[in-house]
Design a protein around this motif. Structure first.
Motif, PDB file in Angstrom:
ATOM      1  N   ASN A 307       0.821  -1.214   0.000  1.00 16.68           N
ATOM      2  CA  ASN A 307       0.000   0.000   0.000  1.00 16.68           C
ATOM      3  C   ASN A 307       0.850   1.257   0.000  1.00 16.68           C
ATOM      4  OD1 ASN A 307      -3.168  -0.331   0.467  1.00 16.68           O
ATOM      5  ND2 ASN A 307      -2.130  -2.081   1.370  1.00 16.68           N
ATOM      6  N   LEU A 308       1.981   1.219   0.692  1.00 19.32           N
ATOM      7  CA  LEU A 308       2.892   2.368   0.674  1.00 19.32           C
ATOM      8  C   LEU A 308       3.435   2.596  -0.730  1.00 19.32           C
ATOM      9  CD1 LEU A 308       4.538   4.557   2.094  1.00 19.32           C
ATOM     10  CD2 LEU A 308       6.235   2.811   2.673  1.00 19.32           C
ATOM     11  N   ILE A 309       3.795   1.525  -1.408  1.00 21.47           N
ATOM     12  CA  ILE A 309       4.279   1.651  -2.785  1.00 21.47           C
ATOM     13  C   ILE A 309       3.192   2.217  -3.689  1.00 21.47           C
ATOM     14  CG2 ILE A 309       5.072   0.326  -4.792  1.00 21.47           C
ATOM     15  CD1 ILE A 309       6.475  -1.562  -2.850  1.00 21.47           C
ATOM     16  N   ALA A 310       1.942   1.801  -3.473  1.00 24.94           N
ATOM     17  CA  ALA A 310       0.830   2.326  -4.267  1.00 24.94           C
ATOM     18  C   ALA A 310       0.657   3.826  -4.047  1.00 24.94           C
ATOM     19  CB  ALA A 310      -0.457   1.588  -3.916  1.00 24.94           C
ATOM     20  N   ASP A 311       0.780   4.279  -2.791  1.00 22.96           N
ATOM     21  CA  ASP A 311       0.658   5.712  -2.513  1.00 22.96           C
ATOM     22  C   ASP A 311       1.783   6.501  -3.174  1.00 22.96           C
ATOM     23  OD1 ASP A 311      -1.684   5.620  -1.076  1.00 22.96           O
ATOM     24  OD2 ASP A 311      -0.696   5.296   0.848  1.00 22.96           O
ATOM     25  N   ILE A 312       2.987   5.940  -3.165  1.00 19.93           N
ATOM     26  CA  ILE A 312       4.112   6.610  -3.826  1.00 19.93           C
ATOM     27  C   ILE A 312       3.881   6.664  -5.331  1.00 19.93           C
ATOM     28  CG2 ILE A 312       6.580   6.443  -4.318  1.00 19.93           C
ATOM     29  CD1 ILE A 312       6.951   5.226  -1.545  1.00 19.93           C
ATOM     30  N   ALA A 313       3.351   5.566  -5.893  1.00 21.75           N
ATOM     31  CA  ALA A 313       3.054   5.553  -7.328  1.00 21.75           C
ATOM     32  C   ALA A 313       2.002   6.593  -7.673  1.00 21.75           C
ATOM     33  CB  ALA A 313       2.600   4.160  -7.753  1.00 21.75           C
ATOM     34  N   TYR A 314       1.037   6.803  -6.782  1.00 21.95           N
ATOM     35  CA  TYR A 314       0.007   7.806  -7.019  1.00 21.95           C
ATOM     36  C   TYR A 314       0.603   9.200  -7.169  1.00 21.95           C
ATOM     37  CZ  TYR A 314      -4.723   5.881  -6.763  1.00 21.95           C
ATOM     38  OH  TYR A 314      -5.906   5.266  -7.058  1.00 21.95           O
ATOM     39  N   VAL A 315       1.643   9.484  -6.394  1.00 23.89           N
ATOM     40  CA  VAL A 315       2.273  10.804  -6.455  1.00 23.89           C
ATOM     41  C   VAL A 315       2.801  11.091  -7.856  1.00 23.89           C
ATOM     42  CG1 VAL A 315       4.183  12.193  -5.565  1.00 23.89           C
ATOM     43  CG2 VAL A 315       2.838  10.782  -4.007  1.00 23.89           C
ATOM     44  N   PHE A 316       3.332  10.066  -8.509  1.00 22.52           N
ATOM     45  CA  PHE A 316       3.900  10.258  -9.852  1.00 22.52           C
ATOM     46  C   PHE A 316       2.839  10.150 -10.949  1.00 22.52           C
ATOM     47  CE2 PHE A 316       7.411   8.764  -7.203  1.00 22.52           C
ATOM     48  CZ  PHE A 316       8.374   9.717  -7.486  1.00 22.52           C
ATOM     49  N   LEU A 317       1.788   9.360 -10.717  1.00 27.43           N
ATOM     50  CA  LEU A 317       0.781   9.174 -11.739  1.00 27.43           C
ATOM     51  C   LEU A 317      -0.284  10.281 -11.730  1.00 27.43           C
ATOM     52  CD1 LEU A 317       0.209   5.309 -11.479  1.00 27.43           C
ATOM     53  CD2 LEU A 317       1.358   6.543 -13.321  1.00 27.43           C
ATOM     54  N   ASP A 318      -0.601  10.805 -10.554  1.00 26.82           N
ATOM     55  CA  ASP A 318      -1.663  11.805 -10.427  1.00 26.82           C
ATOM     56  C   ASP A 318      -1.109  13.065  -9.789  1.00 26.82           C
ATOM     57  OD1 ASP A 318      -3.961  13.229 -10.188  1.00 26.82           O
ATOM     58  OD2 ASP A 318      -5.068  11.725  -9.035  1.00 26.82           O
ATOM     59  N   PRO A 319      -0.880  14.128 -10.576  1.00 25.81           N
ATOM     60  CA  PRO A 319      -0.307  15.363 -10.010  1.00 25.81           C
ATOM     61  C   PRO A 319      -1.185  15.980  -8.940  1.00 25.81           C
ATOM     62  CG  PRO A 319      -0.243  15.359 -12.432  1.00 25.81           C
ATOM     63  CD  PRO A 319      -1.091  14.203 -12.012  1.00 25.81           C
ATOM     64  N   ARG A 320      -2.490  15.684  -8.926  1.00 24.85           N
ATOM     65  CA  ARG A 320      -3.370  16.290  -7.921  1.00 24.85           C
ATOM     66  C   ARG A 320      -2.988  15.889  -6.506  1.00 24.85           C
ATOM     67  NH1 ARG A 320      -8.879  14.207 -10.531  1.00 24.85           N
ATOM     68  NH2 ARG A 320      -7.488  12.409 -10.678  1.00 24.85           N
ATOM     69  N   THR A 321      -2.385  14.730  -6.334  1.00 24.93           N
ATOM     70  CA  THR A 321      -1.984  14.295  -5.001  1.00 24.93           C
ATOM     71  C   THR A 321      -0.790  15.089  -4.479  1.00 24.93           C
ATOM     72  OG1 THR A 321      -0.535  12.575  -5.923  1.00 24.93           O
ATOM     73  CG2 THR A 321      -2.807  11.959  -5.424  1.00 24.93           C
ATOM     74  N   ARG A 322      -0.082  15.785  -5.391  1.00 23.75           N
ATOM     75  CA  ARG A 322       1.083  16.570  -4.962  1.00 23.75           C
ATOM     76  C   ARG A 322       0.707  17.978  -4.543  1.00 23.75           C
ATOM     77  NH1 ARG A 322       3.408  13.863  -9.598  1.00 23.75           N
ATOM     78  NH2 ARG A 322       3.172  15.715 -10.907  1.00 23.75           N
TER      79      ARG A 322
END
Length: 325
Positions: A307-322
């Motif tokens: 799940n931590l890896i998924a959250d990190i992947a979200y940061v790169f895939l979805d700019p809105r999370t940044r």
């Protein structure tokens, strides 16, 4: 960076909670592994050795907090205790022997199913309204079949009826397990049928999820704007629609990867495959509490890391999370 630090702090707390529950649950259950071991030894283990055996299992008359401290110190030394059903084999040795089988079978099969499923899902979404829609009922039916039914059907068809693949085992017992081409070939041959079961069982779900999400995303205004700008259809599909549609699948894939460590237990049991799922089944059947405790700990930590890896992947895939991170 703040976003990642918050996530790291959250998952560190979840990992501590998992460790604590893993410590408390066996100690709050009725009975203890020492009594079960002595009772099952049929007189081969002297009852006077109870204190020495209890020390091996980390059981003592110390207060619960002191036992908890010793438990954490043992974890730092990678000491997960001693197996009850395979006494005196350490739990870590059993896990280290079973883990490569599960990662090699379930891990690779999960990745193959995800890649094939999401790729076909994008294609079916792009060709919606054509002949491709006729495959959806078949995929829905395939997705509804449980893993163990799929395994039993494939065993009946490809092992019993046609006899193409072996019905179980990790390798041919007539071959000594060593790093040779013959042993590797035997491992691949025995893993083919359970791998096919896992790929087929997960493939349809990934296709349907990716297809439906991609169709939804392709109706968004920014996709219509990209098409109006005259961008190539392939760029619109993969650069705009598929990139955003895959975000929910990333979470599901991370959970699937976390579950890899636990193995697809029913599949491994049906095929007698020597992975962690089969080891967990044997531990439950033998009431091997130390082995169950070690397996549950490894599975819990694997899900947390996934799940931590998924959250990190979200940061790169979805700019809105940044935003605001």
């Amino acid at each position: 960076m703040k976003f990642l630090l918050r996530k790291l702090g959250l998952y560190a707390f979840i990992a501590w909670a998992a460790l604590t529950l893993n410590f408390l649950i066996p100690r709050l259950m009725p009975g203890d592994p020492v009594s079960i071991l002595i009772a099952g030894s049929e007189g081969q283990i002297d009852a006077d050795a109870r204190d020495a055996i209890a020390a091996q299992f980390g059981i003592s008359d110390d207060p619960l907090f002191i036992q908890y401290i010793h438990y954490l110190l043992d974890l730092l030394r990678l000491d997960l205790g001693v197996s009850l059903s395979q006494y005196p084999v350490p739990v870590l040795d059993i896990i280290s022997q079973s883990l490569p089988w599960t990662v090699g079978l379930v891990g690779v099969s999960t990745v193959i199913g995800f890649v094939l499923g999401t790729s076909l899902g994008v294609v079916l979404a792009w060709r919606r309204g054509t002949w491709s829609d006729h495959v959806l009922p078949g995929l829905t039916f395939l997705n509804a079949i449980p893993y163990f039914w799929m395994a039993l059907i494939l065993v009946m068809l490809l092992s019993v009826t046609v006899n193409i693949f072996p019905a179980g085992g990790g390798y041919d017992r007539a071959i000594f397990p060593e790093p040779t081409a013959q042993f590797a070939g035997s491992v691949l041959y025995h893993a083919a049928l359970p791998a096919l079961t896992i790929v087929i069982g997960s493939f349809a779900g990934w296709v349907l999820q990716m297809r439906n999400m991609t169709v939804t995303i392709m109706g968004e205004d920014y996709v219509s704007m990209a098409e109006a700008k005259g961008l190539p259809p392939r760029m619109v599909l993969f650069g705009y629609a598929a990139r955003n549609a895959i975000l929910p699948s990333v979470t599901g894939f991370a959970l699937a990867l976390g579950a890899v460590v636990g193995g697809s237990m029913l599949t491994e049991v049906i095929f007698n495959y020597p992975g962690l799922g089969y080891a967990l089944f044997q531990a439950v059947s033998a009431q091997d509490f130390p082995l169950m405790q070690g397996l549950f700990l490894i599975i819990s930590l694997a899900v947390i890391v996934a799940n931590l890896i998924a959250d990190i992947a979200y940061v790169f895939l979805d700019p809105r999370t940044r935003q605001g991170a």
